[in-house]
Design an enzyme around this catalytic site. Sequence first.
Site, short mmCIF file in Angstrom:
data_model
loop_
_atom_site.label_atom_id
_atom_site.label_comp_id
_atom_site.label_asym_id
_atom_site.label_seq_id
_atom_site.Cartn_x
_atom_site.Cartn_y
_atom_site.Cartn_z
N TYR A 56 0.81 -1.22 0.00
CA TYR A 56 0.00 0.00 0.00
C TYR A 56 0.85 1.27 0.00
O TYR A 56 2.04 1.22 0.12
CB TYR A 56 -1.07 -0.04 1.07
CG TYR A 56 -0.68 -0.08 2.54
CD1 TYR A 56 0.56 0.28 3.02
CD2 TYR A 56 -1.65 -0.47 3.47
CE1 TYR A 56 0.84 0.25 4.36
CE2 TYR A 56 -1.37 -0.49 4.82
CZ TYR A 56 -0.12 -0.13 5.26
OH TYR A 56 0.14 -0.15 6.59
N GLU A 57 0.17 2.39 -0.18
CA GLU A 57 0.84 3.70 -0.37
C GLU A 57 1.85 3.65 -1.51
O GLU A 57 2.91 4.25 -1.44
CB GLU A 57 1.53 4.16 0.93
CG GLU A 57 0.63 4.23 2.14
CD GLU A 57 -0.58 5.14 1.96
OE1 GLU A 57 -0.55 6.00 1.08
OE2 GLU A 57 -1.56 4.95 2.70
N GLY A 58 1.50 2.97 -2.58
CA GLY A 58 2.41 2.74 -3.69
C GLY A 58 3.18 1.47 -3.44
O GLY A 58 3.90 1.37 -2.45
#
Lengths: 595, 595
Positions: free
Chosen positions: A444-446
């Site tokens: 997550y978050e890239g």
Amino acid sequence: MSLDYQVPLRDMRFVIDEWIEAPAWWRSVPAWADLDSATAQQVLEEAARFVMERVAPLNPAGDLEGCRFEGGEVSMPTGFREAYADFVAAGWPTLALDADAGGQGLPQLLEVALQEMLAAANHAWLMSPGLTHGATACLMAHGSDALKRDWLPKIASGEWLATMCLTEPQAGSDLALLRARATPDAAHGAWRIDGSKIFITGGEHDLTDNIVHLVLARLPDAPAGTKGLSLFVVPKWTVGETGERVRNGVHCEGIEKKMGLKASPTCSMRFEHALGWLVGEPHRGLASMFVMMNAARLQVAMQGVGHAQLAWQRAHAYAHERVQMRAVSAPAQYEGEPAQAAPIAFHPAMRRILLDLRATVEGERAIGYWIGYWLDVAARHPDANERQAAGQLASLLTPVAKAFFTANGFAAASRALQVFGGYGYIHEYGVEQTVRDSRVAMLYEGTNEIQAIDLLVRKVLGDGGEALRALLAHVTADATRCVASHDPALHRAGARLDALVADVQRITGEIRQGSADDRELPYRVADDYLALIGWLLLAFAWARTLRIAMDASADDPFYAEKRVTAHYFFAYPLMAFDHRLRLIEAGCRTPLPHA
Amino acid sequence: MSLDYQVPLRDMRFVIDEWIEAPAWWRSVPAWADLDSATAQQVLEEAARFVMERVAPLNPAGDLEGCRFEGGEVSMPTGFREAYADFVAAGWPTLALDADAGGQGLPQLLEVALQEMLAAANHAWLMSPGLTHGATACLMAHGSDALKRDWLPKIASGEWLATMCLTEPQAGSDLALLRARATPDAAHGAWRIDGSKIFITGGEHDLTDNIVHLVLARLPDAPAGTKGLSLFVVPKWTVGETGERVRNGVHCEGIEKKMGLKASPTCSMRFEHALGWLVGEPHRGLASMFVMMNAARLQVAMQGVGHAQLAWQRAHAYAHERVQMRAVSAPAQYEGEPAQAAPIAFHPAMRRILLDLRATVEGERAIGYWIGYWLDVAARHPDANERQAAGQLASLLTPVAKAFFTANGFAAASRALQVFGGYGYIHEYGVEQTVRDSRVAMLYEGTNEIQAIDLLVRKVLGDGGEALRALLAHVTADATRCVASHDPALHRAGARLDALVADVQRITGEIRQGSADDRELPYRVADDYLALIGWLLLAFAWARTLRIAMDASADDPFYAEKRVTAHYFFAYPLMAFDHRLRLIEAGCRTPLPHA
């Protein structure tokens, strides 16, 4: 043997006071003139008490109980609501928020330490307030005065929780494919949002009276791609004309069954004619959203550190308790008896794991906190050039920390599990939960692959190498001080650090040159390049740690252990730098087939 | 996109027919004179049908439903009982059992392929019959005639399932610490067993009418340590004087809550005055038990291969379906439209993962089946020397396969998960289950660290290097054939293989020499040494594969893909050999601190 999480306060103080020497800098910042080492320690001690007493004990039970979805509503596990209310009441969400915005105005550096503690104690619980800072920063930077008045105070204080609604089924890493739409609602001077979002952390829960969603959607005249995205504030509850609470068209349709983080609801959300307010300019929503994303990335990096710390602590405690066979180096007597068996901490295979984990987590802590320090410099330094340079350095380091620390956090948890043998596979000992919980941080978050492209393509090749040169100058300055030492081990560490810098410079040049004719080249090597920089940073961390520990009292076991771990780091784990370098060299010369 | 498991029959045939050339050898074995490639394929096709239709579909549901423990009894998940009954009825448990023992007498090589399929399809389901072969082999080798008469047929056929009861809370890897005891029961001409055992796979379940436990315990006069352990058959149900079924004193006290394998009950067992019969000589139980353990280790190795295969297949299918962003090498048009985005299989980071996984799993399959082949030679070759040499080789290779393949299986599952992005973290796509299920294989049947010590200390240093020399001679023979090729890539692969052999010889010598004065040295480097041999074996596998593929039709895409993967293997993944070599060198020169 205690497997409870213990906040490593002594190690945190070492990094803040000695490795970064932050207190000396604080004295030069007017807002922090009164902040000294002792005060910072008091803050962290108080945080540690809250985290260990209130947050950590909920972790195993929360994993077993999970979240309940019923009739569109989500119930959080037992105790989560109370612990969150007390977290807000104690003011922890506003630790590093500017005093004039109602916060305590303390350094980001301390916030980073708080994030590490919370992640180690209970990653799932931490997910709920996880976007408070990002949403606050986003509204402060881009919200209209009306938005700031209506929403900011309660978001910043944690009274209302926020979400970030990006992902749609067809659009994960590729936000250009987003479809949610916004149509004008002239009557309200606002917008109506329609669309479906998935993987929304805390999209629905019973922790707070309202939930404020930050939603990416397209205006009717929006261009295609990421340049046609606008950002909206879309609350669960709005206020009607007579001040009454009105339920907005925001519906949770279900929660995901996940590998871990079972106490954090991952929601599918449907926005149906939901009233929303534009944040910032039309079509510029992505820029606003990135303010949230960047704040979140360093938090995620510290999740990797927290998981590794918890895993190491537990494996260490278990290895010193569990007696199985007598290793070659184990004493012939153990607890007064002729030893047929000894604690497994004597077995070299177990020591390798424990030392690898310790070297990783302590090196990462220094680097993670260092990024927090640079964020403080970027915000508070009187000189605009210094602020700009600090911001650039933090921006270069953040994707490395996010991807490298989270990959190491998962690997550390799995290696710690191995120390427990069969016991590691059962829930009771906690380490299998850490393996499951830590895995998400690589996604997550890239995803970590996106971080690697961000680092190499945008931040190293993209800016002509300026930020990288600044980083390497910092590393070289430390290397020079080590090389000058009369101590042979410290001298060697400095020389090795110099050699690593030269390797990074050379291979970066080769990548830059090769990319001119071979556009795919940087994408082939990006993951290895990120890890290469990660190992360089750990070497930097341990060289400086060794230098400090050499100057310290020879008798203090704290510094003696730092010296031992530093020597180990340069002898064993740092080999991984060369491995990554060889893989990058392979990538430079070998085209990649389709798969 | 199908995420259903597809048995890789074409790849299996390639390894059996071309890589090992097993059918040519079968013709020389009287019992297999009629067994040819086509017949073997029919067997595997039939197995594949059963596995894909009956076993694989139960995997995700079994994980969600789990086992139920109530009133001392365990209920298996829906469908498990029926699938198992049909598995037994079809005779799959006796595939490789000698014809004169009631089996089908087929080669172990085919059994190894069957194990791979079952593990990939449903590891948890496979756990139930997992000890059938080990228990059968143990009783055939060490059981009295009476034991063979009373218990063997139904265990061998799978009508009754068997367990292996070693572990006690204080004794996991260290069996010397076992406490369970056996006292004589003269009235029955048998023994009474008392004690507690933990982590007993299938200690209780509702799949079969009886469960036969093989239990390690101490006789009253037993010496301390592992030389005082005796092995007993202890069934759940015995037969009374008038032929009635009598419930024995064997009680399941609970099942563990585990990270994975939720459809396989891991039981805590209490033996209370339980009637048992001695297997083999008193105090020689460990030797009998090792017959079971060795059979189990290769099965566990193939679980690693199965998991990696499933993970690779799913990641491959998903990467070709999921459209996100347009990679540099992606076509400008996609499905007739100007492509803003393309399948993520075009992204180099995804290709690296897919190619790494493919290179690993296909190389491992060749080596795993090769071990099966050597077991067949050890059992069937007319020349006793050949049998002995083959057995020694299989015994050298087994710990490498067990530890290296299972570590790679877990890593492969986690890397495949990364291809799925956020979707990988949710249950629906199956890959997170593979991560959880595969993890246990690094722990059981001897942790991977125990395997490394077995390899280096017992089997390489212990026998004067004879088995290793035999292995290296096989590798060198292949290298020589590759070097002789006119094809430059094949020539290079051969030269590289020669260099790897030289490295292994040199470092083994250094370890042997260094160990004379530094008893801890081999234990420091054992894990890296095992991995080093693992990479050597993969290089051997790919060099031979490349040679075969070079001789094959240039147009056949099957062989074209083999060539591409072989080139990739030598360019990228094999770098890990050098990394391990450097770590061993570090271990040879650097003492390890306490941790």
